[in-house]
Write a protein that holds these residues in place. Structure first.
Motif: not given
Length: 279
Positions: A192-204, A212-224
């Motif tokens: 997580g950390h960046f409040h941004r959703t993202y998915a991409e193959a590590a090799r790219k 590996a497949l890299i998957i980022q999650a956004g913020t689930a409940t923050s108002t920031r």
């Protein structure tokens, strides 16, 4: 097929209670095999914030959900300097989990969480040699048919964080951590950390990054919010170690709504996306 709900950056102390309740309702309706929360349970690691986060986690557990959680940099006190350096994660261990390297395994997946939050780095993360060795040791005992999943708060790679293409700083000991993940055979790396959703193959993303497949999650409940992204979390459906479907579940102002489904398939070298396809 294993269903995983991946939440991150819930930031109690800067949260929306209505959205918090909506995550609970969504999880109760969907009943995932595992709920992952990848750090930043609080806004400033204050006692009341940890108590609120603890109540949320306890409600999820009472509802029958299996959880795997890791701390984030916001769970280390920023302004309480004595506590920051003497006992940076004492409140996290007291209210959330005493296990900083949690493990979950069933017939389909094996999941390891690693703490990347540090007193000295303020907002950035770091992995140490002992954690890299643990990663390789734990996954070495896992059946090759299972999907190996690594969970951290800070991503292992430099991530795109703005519309101009600028990149973040990578986690400390980035090259060693990536090499360790390669040797451990990690299939999915969640963060997580960046409040941004993202998915991409590590090799790219980088040379010698592994498969590996890299998957980022956004913020689930923050108002920031950042980059005008609404609150969201990820819904993953994993089949074997070469198929994964991802949906971003985003807040529309009144409820959480499932986004488009993107299926990823591993071709023996890297992950490739197929929008709208099944897992």
């Amino acid at each position: 097929m294993a269903g995983i709900a991946h939440l991150s950056d819930i930031h109690f102390g800067a949260h929306d209670p209505k959205i918090v309740a909506a995550t609970e309702a969504w999880l109760q309706a969907r009943q995932p095999d595992l709920v992952i929360v990848s750090g930043d349970f609080t806004q400033r690691a204050r006692l009341g914030q940890f108590r609120a986060a603890s109540a949320y986690i306890n409600r999820l557990r009472a509802a029958g959900h299996r959880l795997l959680v890791v701390p984030g940099n916001h769970d280390v006190p920023l302004y309480d300097v004595v506590r920051r350096f003497a006992a940076p994660l004492r409140r996290y261990k007291r209210f959330i989990s005493s296990d900083l390297c949690p493990w979950f395994e069933n017939d389909e997946i094996a999941v390891l969480g690693i703490n990347t939050a540090r007193s000295l780095t303020i907002k950035d993360g770091r992995i140490n040699h002992e954690q890299i060795a643990l990663m390789k040791r734990r996954f070495a005992a896992v059946s090759p048919t299972k999907t190996r999943i690594l969970v951290t708060h800070h991503p292992l790679f430099a991530m795109p964080i703005g519309k101009g293409g600028e990149l973040s700083e990578a986690v400390g000991r980035h090259e060693e951590a990536v090499q360790g993940a390669c040797e451990a055979g990690v299939h999915l790396a969640l963060a997580g950390h960046f409040h941004r959703t993202y998915a991409e193959a590590a090799r790219k993303m980088a040379e010698k990054a592994g498969s590996a497949l890299i998957i980022q999650a956004g913020t689930a409940t923050s108002t920031r919010l950042r980059n005008a992204e609404p609150q969201s979390f990820n819904w993953l459906q994993v089949r074997r170690n070469d198929r994964c479907a991802l949906q971003v579940v985003a807040w529309n102002g009144t409820s959480f709504q499932d986004g488009d489904r993107v299926a990823f398939e591993f071709d023996g070298r890297q992950w490739n996306a197929h929008k709208g396809a099944g897992a």
